[in-house]
Design an enzyme around this catalytic site. Structure first.
Site, short mmCIF file in Angstrom:
data_model
loop_
_atom_site.label_atom_id
_atom_site.label_comp_id
_atom_site.label_asym_id
_atom_site.label_seq_id
_atom_site.Cartn_x
_atom_site.Cartn_y
_atom_site.Cartn_z
N ALA A 102 5.84 13.62 28.11
CA ALA A 102 4.91 12.97 27.18
C ALA A 102 4.55 11.57 27.68
O ALA A 102 3.37 11.16 27.63
CB ALA A 102 5.53 12.90 25.79
N ASP B 272 25.02 13.22 20.16
CA ASP B 272 26.03 12.71 19.22
C ASP B 272 25.42 12.18 17.92
O ASP B 272 26.11 12.06 16.91
CB ASP B 272 26.86 11.60 19.87
N ARG C 76 2.15 11.93 30.64
CA ARG C 76 0.80 12.38 30.22
C ARG C 76 0.02 11.25 29.54
O ARG C 76 -1.16 11.05 29.82
CB ARG C 76 0.93 13.59 29.28
N ARG D 67 39.70 37.44 11.38
CA ARG D 67 40.38 36.35 12.07
C ARG D 67 39.91 34.99 11.57
O ARG D 67 38.80 34.87 11.05
CB ARG D 67 40.09 36.41 13.57
O1 F6P Z 1 27.56 11.50 24.60
C1 F6P Z 1 27.32 12.85 24.78
C2 F6P Z 1 28.60 13.59 25.09
O2 F6P Z 1 28.29 14.93 25.34
C3 F6P Z 1 29.69 13.48 24.02
O3 F6P Z 1 29.49 14.35 22.94
C4 F6P Z 1 30.92 13.80 24.83
O4 F6P Z 1 32.06 13.21 24.25
C5 F6P Z 1 30.61 13.17 26.16
O5 F6P Z 1 29.21 13.06 26.26
C6 F6P Z 1 31.11 13.97 27.34
O6 F6P Z 1 30.87 13.21 28.47
P1 F6P Z 1 30.92 13.79 29.94
O7 F6P Z 1 29.77 14.71 30.11
O8 F6P Z 1 30.83 12.58 30.78
O9 F6P Z 1 32.21 14.54 30.06
#
Ligand code: F6P
Length: 283
Positions: A22, A138, A25, A173
């Site tokens: 985006a 996150d 473009r 389970r």
């Molecule tokens: O910040 C994104 C994230 O995927 C978090 O959820 C996770 O704790 C972290 O990065 C994992 O980091 P890496 O890919 O460096 O192991």
């Protein structure tokens, strides 16, 4: 000729490529070239970049072919990094030097909270406008309702939990499913609501090890009781909860050993949640 520079930084998130597309473009339509800085702030420090625009025979500025096709793809075509060097002023000065050599009228940073903090530092230290686009599965970036990547990640988690629920019901389970999110429980909380989970474990709700084990064991006992007879018990655990999932499974099983044919399983979704084509909303 004027240009803007763009980089992706920190953990990749679905939607980063759609954002790059985006940006290119829109910039091209305004007669601006775009320089893609490679591998996040590392590329800004080391001076590695590539053009994301090209000229037609008529002299029009258009996106390069891989930008044209990148929109749906997960990950980032520019590469990303976590860059501890960027915390140090001498490396930021080196980055500023390279940014100047690109002759850019502005910098766009696509990334999570650490990356946006880096963008803020550049904006304070250099005479250049900087735009931050929040992107992190996150969903832990201040003043941001929903960052890029969150919607796709949630759809992936929900689909994974639906699949796990199929097999859970078949065997009666209990499953403890761990999802990413670093210190944030947002993905776990939202996924738990969408999957009608029986319990959710969040880092924001601080419980001791014993309290956590007791709570999960109680939830499973209730779910399997004669009055409930549930075939699937689903507990979603955020990665920020400081108990390894396999350990939680073992402790809960030990506490429920009086229940006949009890089966508790753990699944850590991990990086699977970070990849994949971006959803409609993330695009
Ligand atoms: O910040 C994104 C994230 O995927 C978090 O959820 C996770 O704790 C972290 O990065 C994992 O980091 P890496 O890919 O460096 O192991």
């Amino acid at each position: 000729m004027s240009s803007v520079a763009v980089l992706t930084s920190g953990g990749d998130a679905p939607g980063m490529n759609a954002a790059i597309q985006a940006i290119v473009r829109v910039a091209a339509s305004q007669g601006l070239d775009v320089a893609g800085v490679l591998d996040g702030y590392d590329g800004l420090i080391d001076g590695t970049s590539r053009p994301l625009t090209q000229r037609t025979e008529d002299g029009l500025i258009v996106p390069v072919p891989d930008v044209d096709s990148a929109g749906p793809l997960g990950g980032t075509i520019l590469g990303s990094s976590r860059c501890p060097r960027f915390h140090e002023p001498e490396y930021r000065a080196q980055a500023a030097e390279h940014l100047r050599s690109l002759d850019a009228i502005g910098l766009i940073v696509i990334g999570g909270n650490g990356s946006i903090a880096g963008a803020h530092a550049i904006a304070n230290e250099m005479e250049i406008p900087v735009v931050g686009i929040p992107a992190s599965i996150d969903n832990d970036i201040g003043l941001t309702r929903e960052a890029l990547g969150v919607d796709t990640a949630l759809n992936t988690i929900v689909e994974a939990c639906d699949r796990i629920s199929d097999t859970a019901r078949s065997h009666r389970r209990a499953f403890i499913v761990e999802v990413m999110g670093r210190d944030s429980g947002y993905l776990a909380m939202a996924a738990a609501a969408a999957t009608a989970a029986d319990a959710v474990l969040l880092p924001e709700v601080s419980k001791s090890f014993d309290e956590t084990v007791d709570a999960v064991a109680e939830c499973i006992r209730d779910s399997l009781s004669a009055s409930r007879k549930k075939r699937r018990t689903l507990v979603i655990k955020a990665e920020g909860v400081g108990i390894p999932t396999h350990m939680l499974v073992d402790e809960v099983e030990a506490q429920l050993e009086d229940i006949d044919n009890l089966e508790v399983r753990g699944t850590v979704l991990g990086h699977l949640v970070r990849g994949g084509n971006s959803s409609f909303r993330d695009r």
